[in-house]
Design a protein around this motif. Structure first.
Motif, PDB file in Angstrom:
ATOM      1  N   PHE A 217      48.135  39.440  45.941  1.00  0.00           N
ATOM      2  CA  PHE A 217      48.990  38.298  46.262  1.00  0.00           C
ATOM      3  C   PHE A 217      48.582  37.065  45.452  1.00  0.00           C
ATOM      4  CE2 PHE A 217      50.146  34.723  49.151  1.00  0.00           C
ATOM      5  CZ  PHE A 217      51.516  34.902  49.121  1.00  0.00           C
ATOM      6  N   LEU A 218      47.287  36.783  45.413  1.00  0.00           N
ATOM      7  CA  LEU A 218      46.821  35.603  44.680  1.00  0.00           C
ATOM      8  C   LEU A 218      47.014  35.752  43.175  1.00  0.00           C
ATOM      9  CD1 LEU A 218      43.626  34.640  46.710  1.00  0.00           C
ATOM     10  CD2 LEU A 218      45.886  33.545  46.736  1.00  0.00           C
ATOM     11  N   PHE A 219      46.886  36.976  42.657  1.00  0.00           N
ATOM     12  CA  PHE A 219      47.149  37.216  41.240  1.00  0.00           C
ATOM     13  C   PHE A 219      48.595  36.884  40.904  1.00  0.00           C
ATOM     14  CE2 PHE A 219      48.804  40.104  37.974  1.00  0.00           C
ATOM     15  CZ  PHE A 219      48.056  39.686  36.881  1.00  0.00           C
ATOM     16  N   ILE A 220      49.526  37.356  41.739  1.00  0.00           N
ATOM     17  CA  ILE A 220      50.953  37.096  41.507  1.00  0.00           C
ATOM     18  C   ILE A 220      51.236  35.597  41.587  1.00  0.00           C
ATOM     19  CG2 ILE A 220      53.264  37.427  42.463  1.00  0.00           C
ATOM     20  CD1 ILE A 220      52.325  40.270  43.269  1.00  0.00           C
ATOM     21  N   VAL A 221      50.650  34.926  42.573  1.00  0.00           N
ATOM     22  CA  VAL A 221      50.880  33.489  42.730  1.00  0.00           C
ATOM     23  C   VAL A 221      50.311  32.714  41.547  1.00  0.00           C
ATOM     24  CG1 VAL A 221      50.218  31.481  44.114  1.00  0.00           C
ATOM     25  CG2 VAL A 221      51.101  33.530  45.229  1.00  0.00           C
ATOM     26  N   ARG A 222      49.134  33.089  41.098  1.00  0.00           N
ATOM     27  CA  ARG A 222      48.524  32.377  39.968  1.00  0.00           C
ATOM     28  C   ARG A 222      49.275  32.637  38.670  1.00  0.00           C
ATOM     29  NH1 ARG A 222      42.943  34.109  42.472  1.00  0.00           N
ATOM     30  NH2 ARG A 222      42.560  32.270  43.748  1.00  0.00           N
TER      31      ARG A 222
END
Length: 175
Positions: free
Chosen positions: A69-74
């Motif tokens: 999730f954080l990879f996609i958001v970043r």
């Protein structure tokens, strides 16, 4: 009678008087409150009771989902934010300025889910920052589920009020 009249008679486009809209609303919110950061909440309960391998599985699954999730958001968070704001603005304008009931219904489904998305982002960042595991992770996931359920209850309440208002006003005015 042509084919598109038949379809529109079969599928009532007045959303708030359509049973399928209310079923979809219930499914959306029950799913949102059951899956906490992509993890089924019963897994959190089982990890609390059983510990051991079940708890390790929970921690691994949360770690995978948080990192994803954080990879996609970043990677594309600003683009996603812009698109979501555009779509919500478009639905809001179509729904309340141009009085399109279908757009109102979609807005009342989508806007609270964006709040849940923001809550997911906040919780994922807290889990990553604090490197939560064990009881701390289970508490954080339980708190996240409680907040999601609160947003859901408020959203269902507001949607029901607006839907009743729409149905009563259209019924009185003759639609």
């Amino acid at each position: 009678m042509n084919w598109h009249q038949t379809i529109f008679e079969l599928i009532d486009m007045r959303s708030f008087s359509n049973l399928w809209f209310w079923i979809a609303l219930a499914v959306v919110w029950s799913t949102a409150s059951h899956w906490v950061l992509g993890v089924p909440f019963d897994m959190v309960s089982r990890a609390r009771k059983a510990g051991g391998q079940v708890e390790q599985d929970l921690e691994d699954l949360v770690r995978i989902n948080v990192n994803r999730f954080l990879f996609i958001v970043r990677l594309s968070g600003l683009w996603m934010l812009g698109i979501v704001c555009f779509v919500l603005t478009m639905l809001g304008l179509l729904g309340w300025i141009y009085r399109i009931e279908f757009a109102q219904a979609l807005f009342l489904l989508a806007f609270p889910m964006t709040l849940v998305g923001a809550l997911n982002l906040s919780t994922a960042r807290l889990i990553e920052r604090d490197q939560l595991s064990g009881e701390g992770l289970r508490r954080r996931l339980t708190r996240h589920r409680t907040y999601t359920q609160a947003v859901g209850m408020l959203a269902i309440f507001v949607t029901a009020l607006w839907g009743m208002y729409q149905n009563l006003s259209l019924g009185v005015l003759g639609g």
